[in-house]
Design a protein around this motif. Sequence first.
Motif, PDB file in Angstrom:
ATOM      1  N   ARG A   1     -17.088   8.097  -3.039  1.00 45.57           N
ATOM      2  CA  ARG A   1     -17.210   8.819  -1.771  1.00 45.57           C
ATOM      3  C   ARG A   1     -18.575   9.488  -1.652  1.00 45.57           C
ATOM      4  O   ARG A   1     -19.193   9.473  -0.593  1.00 45.57           O
TER       5      ARG A   1
ATOM      6  N   THR B   1     -16.462   3.708   1.817  1.00 46.27           N
ATOM      7  CA  THR B   1     -15.362   3.955   2.742  1.00 46.27           C
ATOM      8  C   THR B   1     -14.029   3.916   1.983  1.00 46.27           C
ATOM      9  O   THR B   1     -13.937   3.358   0.879  1.00 46.27           O
ATOM     10  N   TRP B   2     -13.014   4.502   2.607  1.00 44.48           N
ATOM     11  CA  TRP B   2     -11.677   4.448   2.000  1.00 44.48           C
ATOM     12  C   TRP B   2     -11.207   3.006   1.819  1.00 44.48           C
ATOM     13  O   TRP B   2     -10.648   2.665   0.775  1.00 44.48           O
TER      14      TRP B   2
ATOM     15  N   ALA C   1     -10.124   1.427  -1.743  1.00 43.85           N
ATOM     16  CA  ALA C   1      -8.768   0.877  -1.869  1.00 43.85           C
ATOM     17  C   ALA C   1      -8.808  -0.569  -2.342  1.00 43.85           C
ATOM     18  O   ALA C   1      -8.012  -0.972  -3.196  1.00 43.85           O
TER      19      ALA C   1
ATOM     20  N   LYS D   1      -5.484   1.267   1.893  1.00 42.77           N
ATOM     21  CA  LYS D   1      -6.357   2.362   2.322  1.00 42.77           C
ATOM     22  C   LYS D   1      -5.549   3.638   2.485  1.00 42.77           C
ATOM     23  O   LYS D   1      -5.976   4.721   2.083  1.00 42.77           O
ATOM     24  N   GLN D   2      -4.361   3.507   3.049  1.00 47.87           N
ATOM     25  CA  GLN D   2      -3.526   4.677   3.271  1.00 47.87           C
ATOM     26  C   GLN D   2      -3.152   5.351   1.944  1.00 47.87           C
ATOM     27  O   GLN D   2      -3.149   6.569   1.848  1.00 47.87           O
TER      28      GLN D   2
ATOM     29  N   HIS E   1      -6.296   7.095   0.444  1.00 45.34           N
ATOM     30  CA  HIS E   1      -6.673   8.231   1.282  1.00 45.34           C
ATOM     31  C   HIS E   1      -5.680   9.381   1.103  1.00 45.34           C
ATOM     32  O   HIS E   1      -6.083  10.535   0.948  1.00 45.34           O
ATOM     33  N   LYS E   2      -4.403   9.075   1.112  1.00 39.67           N
ATOM     34  CA  LYS E   2      -3.381  10.111   0.933  1.00 39.67           C
ATOM     35  C   LYS E   2      -3.527  10.801  -0.422  1.00 39.67           C
ATOM     36  O   LYS E   2      -3.397  12.022  -0.529  1.00 39.67           O
TER      37      LYS E   2
ATOM     38  N   TYR F   1      -6.253  11.093  -2.379  1.00 35.20           N
ATOM     39  CA  TYR F   1      -7.520  11.761  -2.680  1.00 35.20           C
ATOM     40  C   TYR F   1      -8.170  12.517  -1.537  1.00 35.20           C
ATOM     41  O   TYR F   1      -9.173  13.194  -1.759  1.00 35.20           O
ATOM     42  N   ARG F   2      -7.653  12.462  -0.352  1.00 36.11           N
ATOM     43  CA  ARG F   2      -8.356  13.054   0.795  1.00 36.11           C
ATOM     44  C   ARG F   2      -8.573  14.556   0.669  1.00 36.11           C
ATOM     45  O   ARG F   2      -9.499  15.097   1.238  1.00 36.11           O
TER      46      ARG F   2
ATOM     47  N   GLY G   1     -13.186  14.693   1.250  1.00 35.67           N
ATOM     48  CA  GLY G   1     -12.482  14.552   2.507  1.00 35.67           C
ATOM     49  C   GLY G   1     -13.246  14.056   3.697  1.00 35.67           C
ATOM     50  O   GLY G   1     -12.937  14.416   4.815  1.00 35.67           O
ATOM     51  N   ARG G   2     -14.224  13.222   3.511  1.00 38.48           N
ATOM     52  CA  ARG G   2     -14.957  12.683   4.665  1.00 38.48           C
ATOM     53  C   ARG G   2     -14.120  11.686   5.413  1.00 38.48           C
ATOM     54  O   ARG G   2     -13.331  10.989   4.903  1.00 38.48           O
TER      55      ARG G   2
END
Length: 74
Positions: free
Chosen positions: A42, A47-48, A52, A59-60, A63-64, A66-67, A73-74
Amino acid sequence: MDEVTTLAAATRHQDPAIGLAAVAALRSMVEVLEALQVDNARAQGWTWPAIADRLTVTKQAVHKKYRRRIGVGR
């Protein structure tokens, strides 16, 4: 022997208590290493979806997971 090598060897132990404890310890190490590399990716603008893809998850999911990490959190 380093810790990872010792734990990897212990996963083959005949005593399940020792083998399973080694697996759990390795899993914890992998979680820490994954988080460090997600932060690294990051910070370098990945990108996520790209992260992934490399982790072979959605991706979800990445993101869930590590966001909310500081600086991620970008």
